[in-house]
Motif scaffolding. Structure first.
Motif, short mmCIF file in Angstrom:
data_model
loop_
_atom_site.label_atom_id
_atom_site.label_comp_id
_atom_site.label_asym_id
_atom_site.label_seq_id
_atom_site.Cartn_x
_atom_site.Cartn_y
_atom_site.Cartn_z
N LEU B 24 0.82 -1.14 -0.13
CA LEU B 24 0.04 0.20 -0.14
C LEU B 24 0.88 1.25 -0.02
N LEU B 25 1.78 1.32 0.77
CA LEU B 25 2.72 2.53 0.89
C LEU B 25 3.57 2.63 -0.48
N GLY B 26 3.96 1.61 -0.88
CA GLY B 26 4.58 1.64 -2.36
C GLY B 26 3.61 2.27 -3.40
N VAL B 27 2.32 1.70 -3.57
CA VAL B 27 1.57 2.06 -4.75
C VAL B 27 1.13 3.64 -4.34
N THR B 28 1.01 3.94 -3.03
CA THR B 28 0.61 5.40 -2.74
C THR B 28 1.71 6.15 -3.32
N LEU B 29 3.01 6.04 -2.70
CA LEU B 29 4.08 6.71 -3.10
C LEU B 29 4.25 6.85 -4.38
N GLY B 30 4.06 5.72 -5.29
CA GLY B 30 4.38 5.68 -6.59
C GLY B 30 3.33 6.60 -7.26
N ILE B 62 8.58 -5.74 -2.34
CA ILE B 62 7.12 -5.47 -2.57
C ILE B 62 6.82 -4.21 -2.46
N MET B 63 7.42 -3.44 -1.74
CA MET B 63 7.29 -1.80 -1.94
C MET B 63 7.82 -1.22 -3.24
N PHE B 64 8.84 -1.65 -3.59
CA PHE B 64 9.47 -1.04 -4.86
C PHE B 64 8.52 -1.51 -6.19
N GLY B 65 8.08 -2.60 -5.94
CA GLY B 65 7.21 -3.22 -7.24
C GLY B 65 6.00 -2.52 -7.35
N GLY B 66 5.59 -2.16 -6.11
CA GLY B 66 4.30 -1.41 -5.94
C GLY B 66 4.59 0.12 -6.28
N LEU B 67 5.51 0.43 -6.23
CA LEU B 67 5.95 1.87 -6.40
C LEU B 67 6.09 2.17 -8.06
N TYR B 68 6.74 0.95 -8.70
CA TYR B 68 7.02 1.08 -10.08
C TYR B 68 5.46 1.18 -10.85
N TYR B 69 4.70 0.20 -10.45
CA TYR B 69 3.32 0.16 -11.04
C TYR B 69 2.72 1.44 -10.69
N GLY B 70 2.95 1.87 -9.33
CA GLY B 70 1.95 3.25 -9.16
C GLY B 70 2.41 4.23 -9.73
N ALA B 71 3.81 4.47 -10.04
CA ALA B 71 4.24 5.58 -10.66
C ALA B 71 3.68 5.78 -12.00
N MET B 72 3.41 4.76 -13.04
CA MET B 72 2.99 4.52 -14.29
C MET B 72 1.59 5.09 -14.16
N TYR B 73 0.80 4.72 -13.08
CA TYR B 73 -0.73 4.97 -12.87
C TYR B 73 -0.85 6.53 -12.59
N GLY B 74 -0.10 6.99 -11.68
CA GLY B 74 -0.16 8.29 -11.33
C GLY B 74 0.08 9.58 -12.49
N SER B 75 1.11 8.88 -13.14
CA SER B 75 1.57 9.87 -14.32
C SER B 75 0.41 9.94 -15.56
N SER B 76 -0.30 8.63 -15.54
CA SER B 76 -1.28 8.96 -16.67
C SER B 76 -2.56 9.81 -16.14
N THR B 77 -2.84 9.85 -14.83
CA THR B 77 -3.91 10.96 -14.30
C THR B 77 -3.72 12.24 -14.67
N THR B 78 -2.29 12.49 -14.34
CA THR B 78 -2.02 14.09 -14.81
C THR B 78 -1.77 14.36 -16.41
N SER B 79 -1.41 13.07 -17.30
CA SER B 79 -1.42 13.15 -18.55
C SER B 79 -2.90 13.49 -19.15
N ILE B 80 -3.80 12.74 -18.64
CA ILE B 80 -5.19 13.11 -19.15
C ILE B 80 -5.91 14.26 -18.71
N LEU B 81 -5.74 14.36 -17.58
CA LEU B 81 -6.69 15.73 -17.06
C LEU B 81 -5.83 16.97 -17.28
N LEU B 82 -4.48 17.01 -17.05
CA LEU B 82 -3.62 18.33 -17.20
C LEU B 82 -2.83 18.48 -18.39
N ASN B 83 -2.65 17.40 -19.05
CA ASN B 83 -2.09 17.13 -20.18
C ASN B 83 -0.50 17.60 -19.77
#
Lengths: 150, 493, 320
Positions: B24-30, B62-83
């Motif tokens: 959870l910490l990893g994906v949130t931070l990611g 486990i944390m690093f793995g979550g972080l890696y996926y989470g980062a990809m995720y967060g990035s798409s949010t700003t791409s879509i909403l804020l270009n």
């Protein structure tokens, strides 16, 4: 075709792109490594990019020559925001992240039509301070705190 | 013991309260670092490396793995909403995603990205579980000649993004290629287009250019157009959720994106960006409504988003099974393994089997966690668009500055951000498409280096590109891609 | 958490043991790692910071990353901004010597004040498991017969791997000017190219490919050490008749223009750090080879390495 129907900005842009191509070509001429095995050396792609840019620049200039100009662009807003960005380049390290980013926020908001100076400044300071604390303390990123007063 | 049994044991190891907490910490931070341009998973994991002294290896990975996926995720949010793409893998997402957001379809765009990422991440992790050995063989079969052919194929995808005036698209592509040439030539150490600035020796960071062209360029353009400034974006128009039509249009792109992304991630010079171009290209070509592309076609979000997440899973294949890092993040993960005295490679599965399988299991869990966490938040994220434009862009520029500065801790990069921002503004002002510039910047250097490496190995013999079977196939495919539109018209005009 | 208590206990013991050093402890030491976080130079800087702080050689140590161009960006900034600063160190190494030459950097390592060589790593020459070259002699014979046909893969142009390739070609009696060296961007790319048989041989630091060598995917033909290294079962190049010895060393230097006293103080602090048990533990944990050499001895070594690297890079045509 009269000169008033020409799209001068686009014509100039085309010439600018051609100039970029010339810069690349000049750089390519300055490279004197002879590749022994590859036969394609460090200059080859410079020449390629130079040629492509010159060609595209010529096309842009030609179309600019032949098309009417577009209307409705203002320059005040972009100029204020660009001034803000440029200012941040020079103020970030001496003054620190928080003031530099707050001023950038203020000028960006102003450039986009906001006229509430006090509100924007306040939001800018709070936002920058929160970001600073979050990233420098939370993640250990070293953001500039400002060297001018220490 | 077969892979499935081992995986189940891995799940047993991963589903402890403590490990779920780390995940959870990893994906949130990611997710948070993904939102910020410039600060990516590689840098964050590097900064977090010291914790390997205090944490169990299983928990750390486990944390690093979550972080890696989470980062990809967060990035798409700003791409879509804020270009504003936070990672290079979601640059393409910004094209259609932001168009969707502007027409009030931000929520379905976020949803298709989230579900697509989940689907791709899950399938990718499954492929990692069962097909790692096959994929590894493919990764090694690619030498410089094959890479060059692959880059040529990838260049054909630019044709889908050239826009209405081909010469303008080509100009943008040429500018990207030119930007990519700046710095030290990898093969001879020769310095090119540096003009005396030592900071340019390593070339221009892709993130700086992407943020400049997209976020700053957009902000300047909006400021220059009164009618754009006064437009209030409809935050949520219509359904907050994906409609039946959206689902129907999304599921195939998800699968195709996964199929493209996974093998690319596994290639040593692949990365997460190129499969997103390819995915976008295919979705546009295969769509019954190609005219919607550039105006907010959901396929153009679903495909690339699946592709970049599948690529992340792909990256782990050569890392775990060969000790071969294929991305910056993988290289840092390798360091993390070594800090624990573990050497990724064939022996890792033998010597530390439980750790590897727990890690793989935790990737499934992290993926599911991201979906569960983020889908309910879609409604909240979309509200970002209700912030008045002056304040929204002010915030975007503050965070862009923070991110870009952090890449190298250098104000020189802020100067580059200014220049590329101005470029982005001029390109919008004169109606040049921005995406080909990014494609040129990513593919140009890869194409050049691999062409020259291949020719160096063959001692100048150009025939290597057609005598190597994989290379030949890729080149034939490129020709077909280019000629296809000439001979084959889409079913609907 | 055991490790933390251990380190604390160690620190306390060291504090007591080095009271004399603590008397001249540096107040605020800055160590600059001219690379991004995570790499060898960064790890060296951070390990030094931990050990020196715990051991009391410096009261506070900050590590700064100034990445770019084989460290030459950091070097240029260091010689400029920190001139005369007796409280700053720059981590560097053999790679920087090459980078200064190939990048035509206006400042070189001779512009700094040498402090100490710390650690190093030896380079290995490998071939794919199914390569026709079974021994180093096979490879050198092939180089001598037709050097162009033996493509050697490794790291960046002008880096340690490239330098070693040039030295081996010279020692083998081949025409080093015609060396067919193929640089790859990251360790991963070079490794894949060798495992896939796209290049004939590869060169890299031993640690980077240790796993693949042990698992048999790569065959190590020789290591660039002077004598057999403990724990590494690979014959040296010298033993096999190729008279080349090369260590990819890492060192620290101080800013130009510092006083002799400041230099002495820094050398003493680094000497004390090297002597500490905490440093020995770091070396063991990270499998770094101790190549310690400090003060004037290191100054002379730096100058001789500079000459040797310049010579090789000229021969292989990278530097005019």
């Amino acid at each position: 075709m009269t000169s008033s129907s020409r799209n001068w900005p686009e014509l100039l842009l085309g010439l600018g792109i051609i100039a970029l191509g010339l810069v690349m070509a000049r750089e390519a001429m300055g490279i004197n490594v002879s590749p022994i095995y590859a036969k394609v050396g460090p200059a080859a792609f410079l020449w390629f990019a130079a040629g492509l840019l010159a060609l595209c620049g010529a096309l842009v200039a030609w179309h600019g020559h032949a098309s009417p100009p577009a209307a409705g662009h203002e320059l005040y807003g972009p100029a204020v925001i660009m001034a803000g960005l440029l200012l941040s380049v020079f103020t970030l390290e001496p003054f620190g992240f928080i003031p530099a980013a707050a001023v950038l926020f203020l000028l960006t908001a102003h450039g986009l039509g906001s006229r509430s100076w006090m509100r924007d400044l306040l939001i800018g300071v709070v936002l920058s301070a929160v970001a600073y604390v979050l990233f420098s303390k939370g993640l250990g990123l070293r953001l500039p705190a400002g060297t001018l007063f220490t | 013991m077969n892979a499935l049994e081992q995986l189940l044991q891995g799940f047993a190891g991963a589903i402890t309260l403590e490990n779920l907490g780390w995940s959870l910490l990893g994906v949130t931070l990611g997710t948070f670092i993904g939102i910020l341009p410039g600060i990516g998973p590689a840098l964050t994991i590097a900064l977090l490396l010291p914790i390997t002294g205090y944490l169990e290896p299983t928990s750390a990975f486990i944390m690093f793995g979550g972080l890696y996926y989470g980062a990809m995720y967060g990035s798409s949010t700003t791409s879509i909403l804020l270009n504003t793409p936070g990672e290079s893998g979601s640059i393409i997402t910004a094209i259609e995603g932001n168009m969707m957001a502007r027409s009030g379809r931000g929520a379905p765009a976020l949803a298709t990205a989230a579900i697509g990422s989940f689907v791709a991440g899950t399938i990718g992790t499954l492929l990692l579980t069962f097909f790692a050995p096959v994929v590894v063989k493919l990764a090694i079969a690619f030498g410089p000649a094959e890479y060059f052919a692959l880059m040529i194929l990838a260049f054909t995808t630019a044709s889908a993004m050239l826009g209405s005036h081909v010469y303008k698209g080509l100009t943008s592509l040429a500018l990207g290629i030119a930007l990519g040439l700046i710095g030290i030539d990898e093969l001879t150490g020769q310095v090119r287009l540096v003009f005396g600035y030592a900071q340019l020796l390593d070339g221009i960071d892709l993130v700086v250019v992407a943020v400049g062209l997209f976020a700053v360029g957009e902000c300047l353009y909006v400021a220059s157009r009164k009618e754009l400034r006064e437009v209030t974006v409809e935050a949520v128009g219509g359904s907050l959720w994906m409609t039946r039509e959206d689902w129907r249009r999304s599921w195939k792109p998800w699968l195709r994106g996964t199929a493209l992304g996974f093998p690319f991630g596994a290639l040593p010079a692949g990365g997460t960006e190129i499969p997103t171009f390819l995915s976008y290209f295919f979705e546009k070509k295969l769509s019954r409504r190609p005219e919607e592309f550039g105006k907010g076609a959901i396929e153009g979000v679903a495909g690339p988003e699946a592709a970049n997440n599948a690529a992340v899973a792909g990256v782990l294949v050569p890392l775990l099974s060969l000790g071969l890092p294929t991305s910056a993040t993988a290289a840092i993960l390798l360091v993390a393994f070594q800090q624990y005295g573990l050497q990724p490679g064939p022996q890792l599965f033998v010597n530390s089997g439980p750790l590897v399988w727990t890690l793989i299991a935790s990737l499934f869990i992290g993926n599911a966690m991201l979906l569960v966490l983020n889908l309910p938040l879609v409604g909240l994220w979309v509200k970002l668009l209700r912030i008045p434009q002056p304040l929204l862009y002010g915030g975007i520029l503050v965070f862009s500055t923070l991110g870009v500065y952090s890449v190298n801790r250098s104000t020189f990069d802020l100067g580059l951000l200014f220049i590329t921002g101005l470029m982005g503004y001029l390109m919008r002002r004169f109606d040049f498409p921005v995406a080909p510039c990014i494609i040129g910047l990513i593919l140009g250097p890869l194409a050049e280096q691999n062409l020259r490496r291949a020719l160096s190995i063959s001692q100048g013999d150009w025939s290597v590109f057609i005598t190597h079977p994989i290379s030949l196939v890729l080149l034939i495919l490129s020709v077909i891609m280019l000629l296809l539109p000439v001979f084959w018209k889409p079913r609907t005009a | 958490m055991n490790k933390r208590t251990f380190v604390k206990a160690m620190a306390a013991a060291l504090m007591a043991g080095f009271m004399s050093v603590e008397a001249l402890a540096l107040d605020n030491l800055t160590i600059i790692a001219p690379a991004k976080p995570g790499g060898g130079w960064d790890q060296t800087a951070r390990a030094m910071a931990d050990v020196m702080q715990a051991g009391g050689q410096a009261k506070a140590v900050t590590v700064e990353n100034v990445a770019g161009a084989g460290g030459t960006v950091g070097l240029a900034q260091f010689t400029d901004k920190n001139k005369g600063d007796g409280n700053a160190l720059l981590v560097n190494g053999l790679v920087m010597v090459g980078a200064v030459l190939t990048n035509k950097s206006p400042v070189s390592l001779t512009d700094t004040t040498p402090i100490a060589r710390l650690t190093g790593e030896y380079e290995v020459v490998v071939v794919p498991a199914n390569s026709p070259h079974k021994t180093l002699a096979d490879l050198t014979a092939a180089l001598k017969a037709d050097i162009g046909s033996v493509a050697i893969g490794g790291g960046s142009a002008g880096g340690t791997d490239h330098i070693l390739a040039g030295l081996i070609a010279q020692a083998a009696g081949a025409d080093a000017a015609k060396l067919n060296y193929v640089p790859f961007s990251g360790g991963g790319e070079a490794l894949a190219a060798i495992m896939g048989g796209h290049v004939a041989a590869g060169i890299s630091g031993y640690g980077e490919w240790e796993g693949q060598i042990k698992s048999g995917e790569l065959r190590a033909l020789g290591i660039s050490a002077g004598a057999k290294v403990e724990g590494i079962d690979i014959a040296t190049l010298k033993e096999q008749g190729v008279d080349v010895e090369l260590a990819n060393w890492r060192s620290v230097v101080a800013a130009p223009g510092i006083t002799d006293d400041q230099k002495k103080e820094l050398v003493a602090a680094v000497d004390a750090m090297h002597a500490s048990d905490a440093w020995k533990k770091v070396l063991a944990d990270k499998k770094w080879i101790d190549l310690y050499m400090s003060g004037d001895e290191f100054g002379a070594y730096l100058a001789s390495e500079n000459d040797r690297v310049t010579g090789v890079l000229k021969t292989i045509g990278l530097v005019q």
